[in-house]
Design a protein around this motif. Structure first.
Motif, PDB file in Angstrom:
ATOM      1  N   THR A 107       0.804  -1.029   0.096  1.00 52.75           N
ATOM      2  CA  THR A 107       0.096   0.040   0.040  1.00 52.75           C
ATOM      3  C   THR A 107       0.940   0.987   0.055  1.00 52.75           C
ATOM      4  OG1 THR A 107      -0.139   0.089   2.411  1.00 52.75           O
ATOM      5  CG2 THR A 107      -1.898  -1.257   1.281  1.00 52.75           C
ATOM      6  N   SER A 108       0.240   2.408  -0.302  1.00 51.99           N
ATOM      7  CA  SER A 108       1.125   3.512  -0.386  1.00 51.99           C
ATOM      8  C   SER A 108       0.326   4.736   0.021  1.00 51.99           C
ATOM      9  CB  SER A 108       1.788   3.732  -1.715  1.00 51.99           C
ATOM     10  OG  SER A 108       0.701   3.986  -2.687  1.00 51.99           O
ATOM     11  N   GLU A 109       1.268   5.885   0.409  1.00 52.49           N
ATOM     12  CA  GLU A 109       0.603   7.043   1.117  1.00 52.49           C
ATOM     13  C   GLU A 109       1.515   7.972   0.436  1.00 52.49           C
ATOM     14  OE1 GLU A 109      -0.314   9.395   5.119  1.00 52.49           O
ATOM     15  OE2 GLU A 109      -0.131   6.999   5.237  1.00 52.49           O
ATOM     16  N   ARG A 110       1.050   9.210  -0.141  1.00 51.31           N
ATOM     17  CA  ARG A 110       1.828  10.347  -0.553  1.00 51.31           C
ATOM     18  C   ARG A 110       1.752  11.063   0.667  1.00 51.31           C
ATOM     19  NH1 ARG A 110       4.165  12.488  -4.457  1.00 51.31           N
ATOM     20  NH2 ARG A 110       3.328  11.020  -6.328  1.00 51.31           N
ATOM     21  N   ARG A 111       2.849  11.695   1.135  1.00 51.10           N
ATOM     22  CA  ARG A 111       3.114  12.667   1.817  1.00 51.10           C
ATOM     23  C   ARG A 111       3.991  13.765   1.625  1.00 51.10           C
ATOM     24  NH1 ARG A 111       4.827   8.498   6.496  1.00 51.10           N
ATOM     25  NH2 ARG A 111       2.885   7.233   6.716  1.00 51.10           N
ATOM     26  N   GLY A 112       3.496  14.933   1.121  1.00 50.20           N
ATOM     27  CA  GLY A 112       4.273  16.173   0.384  1.00 50.20           C
ATOM     28  C   GLY A 112       4.746  15.442  -0.789  1.00 50.20           C
ATOM     29  N   THR A 113       6.061  15.563  -1.171  1.00 43.84           N
ATOM     30  CA  THR A 113       6.694  15.116  -2.403  1.00 43.84           C
ATOM     31  C   THR A 113       7.147  13.484  -2.558  1.00 43.84           C
ATOM     32  OG1 THR A 113       8.871  15.649  -1.722  1.00 43.84           O
ATOM     33  CG2 THR A 113       7.193  17.366  -2.990  1.00 43.84           C
ATOM     34  N   TRP A 114       6.982  13.003  -1.192  1.00 41.17           N
ATOM     35  CA  TRP A 114       7.441  11.571  -1.110  1.00 41.17           C
ATOM     36  C   TRP A 114       6.392  10.641  -1.060  1.00 41.17           C
ATOM     37  CZ3 TRP A 114      12.256  11.198  -2.691  1.00 41.17           C
ATOM     38  CH2 TRP A 114      13.121  12.162  -2.358  1.00 41.17           C
ATOM     39  N   VAL A 115       6.454   9.198  -1.282  1.00 41.24           N
ATOM     40  CA  VAL A 115       5.444   8.175  -1.284  1.00 41.24           C
ATOM     41  C   VAL A 115       6.248   7.280  -0.321  1.00 41.24           C
ATOM     42  CG1 VAL A 115       4.055   6.367  -2.380  1.00 41.24           C
ATOM     43  CG2 VAL A 115       4.665   8.616  -3.563  1.00 41.24           C
ATOM     44  N   TYR A 116       5.313   6.713   0.589  1.00 35.16           N
ATOM     45  CA  TYR A 116       5.762   5.909   1.588  1.00 35.16           C
ATOM     46  C   TYR A 116       4.944   4.633   1.524  1.00 35.16           C
ATOM     47  CZ  TYR A 116       8.324   9.524   4.274  1.00 35.16           C
ATOM     48  OH  TYR A 116       9.018  10.470   4.793  1.00 35.16           O
ATOM     49  N   TYR A 117       5.684   3.481   1.583  1.00 37.33           N
ATOM     50  CA  TYR A 117       5.077   2.328   1.054  1.00 37.33           C
ATOM     51  C   TYR A 117       5.003   1.202   2.484  1.00 37.33           C
ATOM     52  CZ  TYR A 117       5.560   3.564  -3.600  1.00 37.33           C
ATOM     53  OH  TYR A 117       5.617   4.104  -4.912  1.00 37.33           O
ATOM     54  N   GLN A 118       3.990   0.468   2.434  1.00 35.33           N
ATOM     55  CA  GLN A 118       3.808  -0.600   3.684  1.00 35.33           C
ATOM     56  C   GLN A 118       3.440  -1.807   3.091  1.00 35.33           C
ATOM     57  OE1 GLN A 118       1.044   2.172   3.413  1.00 35.33           O
ATOM     58  NE2 GLN A 118       2.786   3.620   4.373  1.00 35.33           N
ATOM     59  N   VAL A 119       3.701  -2.807   3.582  1.00 33.32           N
ATOM     60  CA  VAL A 119       3.346  -4.206   3.048  1.00 33.32           C
ATOM     61  C   VAL A 119       2.098  -4.350   3.649  1.00 33.32           C
ATOM     62  CG1 VAL A 119       3.786  -6.706   3.436  1.00 33.32           C
ATOM     63  CG2 VAL A 119       5.753  -5.191   3.241  1.00 33.32           C
ATOM     64  N   ALA A 120       1.105  -4.974   2.966  1.00 31.45           N
ATOM     65  CA  ALA A 120      -0.249  -5.340   3.021  1.00 31.45           C
ATOM     66  C   ALA A 120      -0.026  -6.517   3.952  1.00 31.45           C
ATOM     67  CB  ALA A 120      -1.067  -5.157   1.628  1.00 31.45           C
ATOM     68  N   PRO A 121      -0.211  -6.560   5.244  1.00 30.81           N
ATOM     69  CA  PRO A 121      -0.099  -7.712   5.992  1.00 30.81           C
ATOM     70  C   PRO A 121      -1.156  -8.900   5.658  1.00 30.81           C
ATOM     71  CG  PRO A 121      -1.088  -6.099   7.332  1.00 30.81           C
ATOM     72  CD  PRO A 121      -0.543  -5.366   5.904  1.00 30.81           C
ATOM     73  N   SER A 122      -2.493  -8.367   5.392  1.00 31.74           N
ATOM     74  CA  SER A 122      -3.558  -9.247   5.190  1.00 31.74           C
ATOM     75  C   SER A 122      -3.138 -10.177   3.961  1.00 31.74           C
ATOM     76  CB  SER A 122      -4.664  -8.489   4.990  1.00 31.74           C
ATOM     77  OG  SER A 122      -4.679  -7.630   3.980  1.00 31.74           O
ATOM     78  N   VAL A 123      -2.865  -9.508   3.050  1.00 35.34           N
ATOM     79  CA  VAL A 123      -2.238 -10.144   1.451  1.00 35.34           C
ATOM     80  C   VAL A 123      -1.376 -11.402   1.772  1.00 35.34           C
ATOM     81  CG1 VAL A 123      -1.700  -9.899  -0.712  1.00 35.34           C
ATOM     82  CG2 VAL A 123      -3.340  -8.406   0.232  1.00 35.34           C
ATOM     83  N   VAL A 124      -0.057 -10.708   2.376  1.00 31.44           N
ATOM     84  CA  VAL A 124       0.708 -11.757   2.790  1.00 31.44           C
ATOM     85  C   VAL A 124       0.390 -13.084   3.533  1.00 31.44           C
ATOM     86  CG1 VAL A 124       3.220 -11.851   3.688  1.00 31.44           C
ATOM     87  CG2 VAL A 124       2.511  -9.948   2.356  1.00 31.44           C
TER      88      VAL A 124
END
Length: 121
Positions: free
Chosen positions: A93-110
């Protein structure tokens, strides 16, 4: 969707994980289940994508800025392409914060992928 927009995928609470597919030992996969899981495994079958996925998963705090994980031996546009494929497969999953994008693993899918491959059942 324009190239600058980031798609937000829903993330289930890790405590409410429901596998998308029955364990592989429970019987033959349906066509739909096989196609759904193949997309995820295909996304992880590329070495660059697997490294990016690993960098996000092992990053402190459970999330990583694209600026912290882009050193995988390919150009920035290629990193963006691979991260997009991992997002489309539902692995990140991802979330834009200002000019950067932060990524997280989708734990339910894994967790669902892991449960499907569990041979102990």
């Amino acid at each position: 969707m324009s190239k600058s927009e980031i798609a937000e995928l829903p993330v289930l609470d890790a405590g409410t994980v429901v596998p998308c597919c029955p364990p592989i030992t429970a019987g033959e996969l349906s066509q739909d289940d096989a196609e759904r899981m193949a997309v995820m495994f295909k996304a992880l079958s590329d070495p660059v994508r697997l490294r990016l996925f690993s960098k996000v998963a092992s990053h402190p705090g459970g999330e990583a800025c694209v600026c912290d994980i882009s050193d995988v031996g390919v150009s920035q546009p290629t990193v963006s392409h691979h991260l997009k494929k991992l997002r489309e497969a539902g692995l990140l999953t991802s979330e834009r914060r200002g000019t950067w994008v932060y990524y997280q693993v989708a734990p339910s899918v894994v967790a669902a992928m892991s449960a499907m491959l569990d041979l102990r059942t």
